[in-house]
Every structure is written in structure tokens, then in C-alpha cells.
Design a protein around this motif. Structure first.
Motif, PDB file in Angstrom:
ATOM      1  N   ARG A 243      70.003  -7.760  54.144  1.00 51.96           N
ATOM      2  CA  ARG A 243      70.509  -7.917  55.732  1.00 51.96           C
ATOM      3  C   ARG A 243      72.177  -8.787  55.753  1.00 51.96           C
ATOM      4  O   ARG A 243      72.122  -6.980  56.125  1.00 51.96           O
ATOM      5  N   ASP A 244      72.585  -9.429  55.093  1.00 52.01           N
ATOM      6  CA  ASP A 244      73.734 -10.234  55.391  1.00 52.01           C
ATOM      7  C   ASP A 244      75.227  -8.903  54.953  1.00 52.01           C
ATOM      8  O   ASP A 244      76.539  -8.445  55.134  1.00 52.01           O
ATOM      9  N   VAL A 245      74.504  -8.541  53.472  1.00 47.90           N
ATOM     10  CA  VAL A 245      76.233  -7.650  52.039  1.00 47.90           C
ATOM     11  C   VAL A 245      75.268  -6.180  53.110  1.00 47.90           C
ATOM     12  O   VAL A 245      76.918  -5.053  53.365  1.00 47.90           O
TER      13      VAL A 245
ATOM     14  N   SER B 201      72.607  -4.111  45.528  1.00 48.27           N
ATOM     15  CA  SER B 201      71.659  -5.518  44.877  1.00 48.27           C
ATOM     16  C   SER B 201      72.105  -6.672  45.031  1.00 48.27           C
ATOM     17  O   SER B 201      73.707  -6.636  46.055  1.00 48.27           O
ATOM     18  N   VAL B 202      71.309  -7.262  45.390  1.00 49.71           N
ATOM     19  CA  VAL B 202      71.928  -8.906  45.727  1.00 49.71           C
ATOM     20  C   VAL B 202      71.341  -9.857  44.505  1.00 49.71           C
ATOM     21  O   VAL B 202      70.282  -9.271  43.401  1.00 49.71           O
ATOM     22  N   HIS B 203      71.030 -10.732  44.823  1.00 53.81           N
ATOM     23  CA  HIS B 203      71.051 -12.788  44.010  1.00 53.81           C
ATOM     24  C   HIS B 203      70.837 -12.731  44.707  1.00 53.81           C
ATOM     25  O   HIS B 203      71.086 -13.370  46.027  1.00 53.81           O
TER      26      HIS B 203
ATOM     27  N   ASP C 112      64.701 -16.757  46.032  1.00 53.46           N
ATOM     28  CA  ASP C 112      63.240 -15.460  46.409  1.00 53.46           C
ATOM     29  C   ASP C 112      63.200 -14.633  47.543  1.00 53.46           C
ATOM     30  O   ASP C 112      64.412 -14.265  48.030  1.00 53.46           O
TER      31      ASP C 112
ATOM     32  N   TYR D 147      68.791 -16.673  63.829  1.00 55.30           N
ATOM     33  CA  TYR D 147      68.802 -15.787  62.607  1.00 55.30           C
ATOM     34  C   TYR D 147      69.541 -16.993  62.093  1.00 55.30           C
ATOM     35  O   TYR D 147      68.875 -17.054  61.082  1.00 55.30           O
TER      36      TYR D 147
ATOM     37  N   GLN E 113      62.621 -14.366  50.783  1.00 61.44           N
ATOM     38  CA  GLN E 113      63.975 -14.043  51.904  1.00 61.44           C
ATOM     39  C   GLN E 113      64.751 -14.287  51.388  1.00 61.44           C
ATOM     40  O   GLN E 113      65.276 -13.837  52.428  1.00 61.44           O
ATOM     41  N   MET E 114      65.240 -15.634  50.761  1.00 66.72           N
ATOM     42  CA  MET E 114      66.528 -15.268  50.551  1.00 66.72           C
ATOM     43  C   MET E 114      67.064 -13.809  49.875  1.00 66.72           C
ATOM     44  O   MET E 114      68.702 -12.894  50.569  1.00 66.72           O
TER      45      MET E 114
ATOM     46  N   GLU F 151      76.633 -13.598  47.932  1.00 71.49           N
ATOM     47  CA  GLU F 151      76.291 -13.196  48.930  1.00 71.49           C
ATOM     48  C   GLU F 151      76.024 -14.001  50.389  1.00 71.49           C
ATOM     49  O   GLU F 151      75.940 -14.347  51.521  1.00 71.49           O
TER      50      GLU F 151
ATOM     51  N   ARG G 239      75.324  -5.234  57.749  1.00 71.12           N
ATOM     52  CA  ARG G 239      75.946  -6.405  58.788  1.00 71.12           C
ATOM     53  C   ARG G 239      77.159  -5.452  59.889  1.00 71.12           C
ATOM     54  O   ARG G 239      77.143  -6.042  60.611  1.00 71.12           O
TER      55      ARG G 239
ATOM     56  N   GLN H 132      67.065 -11.841  53.577  1.00 70.90           N
ATOM     57  CA  GLN H 132      68.672 -12.372  54.496  1.00 70.90           C
ATOM     58  C   GLN H 132      69.704 -11.759  53.596  1.00 70.90           C
ATOM     59  O   GLN H 132      71.084 -11.469  54.681  1.00 70.90           O
ATOM     60  N   ASN H 133      70.171 -12.376  52.213  1.00 72.00           N
ATOM     61  CA  ASN H 133      71.114 -11.900  51.426  1.00 72.00           C
ATOM     62  C   ASN H 133      71.313  -9.977  51.753  1.00 72.00           C
ATOM     63  O   ASN H 133      72.399  -9.977  52.359  1.00 72.00           O
TER      64      ASN H 133
END
Lengths: 94, 252
Positions: free
Chosen positions: A39-41, A25-27, A30, B136, A32-33, B36, A44, A36-37
């Protein structure tokens, strides 16, 4: 007080055509965020071809207390299990 | 100036922008506003550091003389580092981090798109790889610009402040000197006039959509191309280069 942003569940697809699997899970505030989160968490190191994010609050989950009622009846009925035929050689992802 | 000298200098500049901004973002590691976003910023830092390595390796190959990418990073003094001053501006608060990233990534995207059609094959290779990352970075920054602009009174005020403070560092992005001119004529460098004509309306539109006032175009800082920096770079370098300078033979 919980000052974190809303919780989103993340589902990752490892290759095109494969099912999306829950990764964690992520926080985020919205969609989009959240994407993106996620994707990054979770992607990567390049282990994904697709991502879903779903607000945790929007997921309807079974209750642990209902486990007996929900899942028990299936366990003793062997005829429900598709174990009586051979999987053809060459069939993938069954 | 030979083409080789100009290209060496050009690679250093491209590499220095990536290195210095990447180092700034790396400073946020473990200090992001939440986990994050911390990872997001460090990912961007790693992207930038990775491409700096490619630019410096190319520069080192051009120079010959056994130079290495690490040598170019750790052994050049401040006056021989040529990043745009925007990249070295400190992480004053999250709004500055985002404003800096927006202004730079929007520029970098057009720059890399242009370099994808350069006559220099190795620059084309680096640009094609970096462009995907930069798209990105720009999406990440612009989404935050909208959130902060249309968020609370405080987020709006801080972001407007960051934009106003960093705006005077944007003029320098489009400066052209002999190196740029030489390589532009050779079909190698990106055309900064064209990029400015694309960047300006794009940024204006984004700021407008997020409810910000366009910062005034008056005094613009300059100096990066000549290795003349703001007071911030020396501090960054003293930290970045400390180990190699104190223990020149150290390996790890």
C-alpha cells in the motif's frame, strides 16, 4: 548474507472489476506487513482499489529455457487467434 | 475567553500535535530500517503534516488579521507551541517510534471519532478526513507492537523499554483546561474523560496481547498545553524555522 525480509510480489487493481496487475515487489515478514508495505510503496498516490500480495517463493514460474516448448507452437497457427470477428461497439475491456 | 479565542487555541493544539509528530517522523526519511518501512513512516509524516495545514488554516481564518498557516508554523516561538510532550520525544530507536505512534494514534483515533460529531462543521470535516488516515497509522503501529513483542528477546526488551520511557507522557493527553472545558460545554471539543475510558483498556489489551508489562502510572509529565516543553522541542524548531527566520522574505 541476505538480511532482507522475505520477498512478496504485489498485484494492484486500479478500479473495481479490473484485473489485478503485477506492480512490483516488497519485502515483509508477514501478510499484514506485505499488504501495508505494498500500500505504501505502490498505491500512495491513490491509484488503487485492491491489492494482492503473494510470497515470491510460492509462485511457480515458467523456465526461460522452456520458452520454445511452451510458447512457440502457438505462434504460427493463425486460426487460434480470435481475429475473425468484429468487436461490438460499446464492448469495453476486451 | 470568547468561543472564538478558545477555538483558535484548540486548533493550534490539534495542529501542533500533528505538525510536531509529523516533523519527527519526517526525520526518518532515508533513515528507516528498510526501504518499505521508510516509505511507510514518511507517508504517516505526510498525513500528519497535511492535517496540520488544515488545522492551522482554520486557526488562521479564526484569528483573521491576515495570518497564514505557514506563518503559524514558522513564526511562533517555543512557548507558543502547544503540542503534547509525547509528540516531540525523539526517535531514539525504532521501538520508540512505534511506541510513540501507538500511544498517540490510539488516542487520536478516539479524539477524531469524537470530533466527527462536534458542533463545529469545519472541525468535523477535518476529523472525518484525518480519521481514515489515523486508523491506518494505528493498524501499522499495533501490528509492529505485536511483532516486536512476540519477536526476539531483544525486540521485546527494547519495546518494553520504549513503552516504559514514553508512558509518563500519556497522562497529559487527557488534561483538560479552560479552553477544553469551554469548548466541551459548547459541544465543540472532544470529551477527554470518555476518551480516556476508551483508550486505557484498549492500550492495556494490546500490550497484554503482545506480551508486555503494563507500565506503572506514577509520575506524569505536563506542560504542553501551556507551551512548556521538554528539552527536545527547541532543537526541532531551530531546524524547522531556521530558513524562514534567517531569510524572512524567502520564497520557494
Amino acid at each position: 548474507m541476505d538480511t532482507q525480509l522475505a520477498l512478496w510480489e504485489v498485484f494492484v487493481q486500479s478500479k473495481p472489476g479490473q484485473p489485478y496487475k503485477h506492480a512490483g515487489s516488497v519485502h515483509a515478514s508477514d501478510k499484514q506487513m506485505a499488504l501495508q508495505n505494498a500500500r505504501d510503496v505502490y498505491t500512495r498516490r491513490g491509484e488503487a482499489s485492491g491489492l494482492w500480495v503473494v510470497r515470491a517463493a510460492d509462485i511457480a514460474a515458467s523456465d526461460l529455457a522452456d520458452s520454445d516448448m511452451f510458447f512457440e507452437p502457438a505462434n504460427d497457427k493463425i486460426y487460434r487467434h480470435p481475429t475473425f470477428y468484429e468487436i461490438p461497439a460499446g464492448a469495453k475491456n476486451i | 475567553m470568547t468561543k472564538q479565542d478558545a477555538l483558535f487555541q484548540y486548533c493550534l493544539r490539534l495542529g501542533d500535535d500533528a505538525l510536531i509528530l509529523g516533523h519527527r517522523l519526517a526525520e526518518l526519511c532515508s533513515r528507516g530500517p528498510f526501504l518499505e518501512e521508510d516509505l511507510a513512516q514518511t507517508n504517516i509524516a505526510l498525513d500528519l503534516t497535511g492535517r496540520a495545514q488544515l488545522y492551522f488554516q482554520y486557526a488562521a481564518d479564526l484569528e483573521g488579521r491576515g495570518q497564514t498557516a505557514d506563518g503559524l508554523v514558522y513564526r511562533r516561538p517555543e512557548r507558543q507551541i502547544y503540542n503534547h510532550l509525547l509528540c516531540e520525544q525523539p526517535n531514539t530507536d525504532f521501538a520508540y517510534v512505534i511506541a510513540r505512534q501507538l500511544l498517540f494514534s490510539a488516542f487520536d483515533r478516539f479524539l477524531l471519532e469524537d470530533l466527527c460529531t462536534s458542533k463545529d462543521e469545519r472541525l468535523v470535516e477535518i476529523a472525518a478526513k484525518a480519521l481514515k488516515e489515523t486508523r491506518y497509522h494505528l493498524a501499522h503501529a499495533s501490528d509492529w507492537v505485536y511483532r516486536l513483542g512476540l519477536g526476539t528477546g531483544e525486540s521485546h526488551r527494547r519495546m518494553q523499554q520504549a513503552l516504559n520511557d514514553l508512558w509518563p507522557y500519556t497522562g497529559e493527553l487527557f488534561e483538560i483546561d479552560d479552553v477544553g472545558l469551554h469548548l466541551l460545554e459548547a459541544g465543540i471539543a472532544a470529551d477527554l474523560h470518555t476518551i480516556r475510558a476508551l483508550w486505557t483498556p484498549e492500550i492495556r489489551q494490546m500490550l497484554q496481547k503482545a506480551g508486555f508489562e503494563q507500565p506503572a502510572d506514577d509520575y506524569m509529565h505536563t506542560g504542553g498545553l501551556k507551551g512548556i516543553h521538554s528539552e527536545h522541542l527547541g532543537h526541532m524548531l531551530s531546524e524547522m524555522q531556521y530558513l524562514v527566520r534567517a531569510y524572512p522574505e524567502a520564497t520557494w
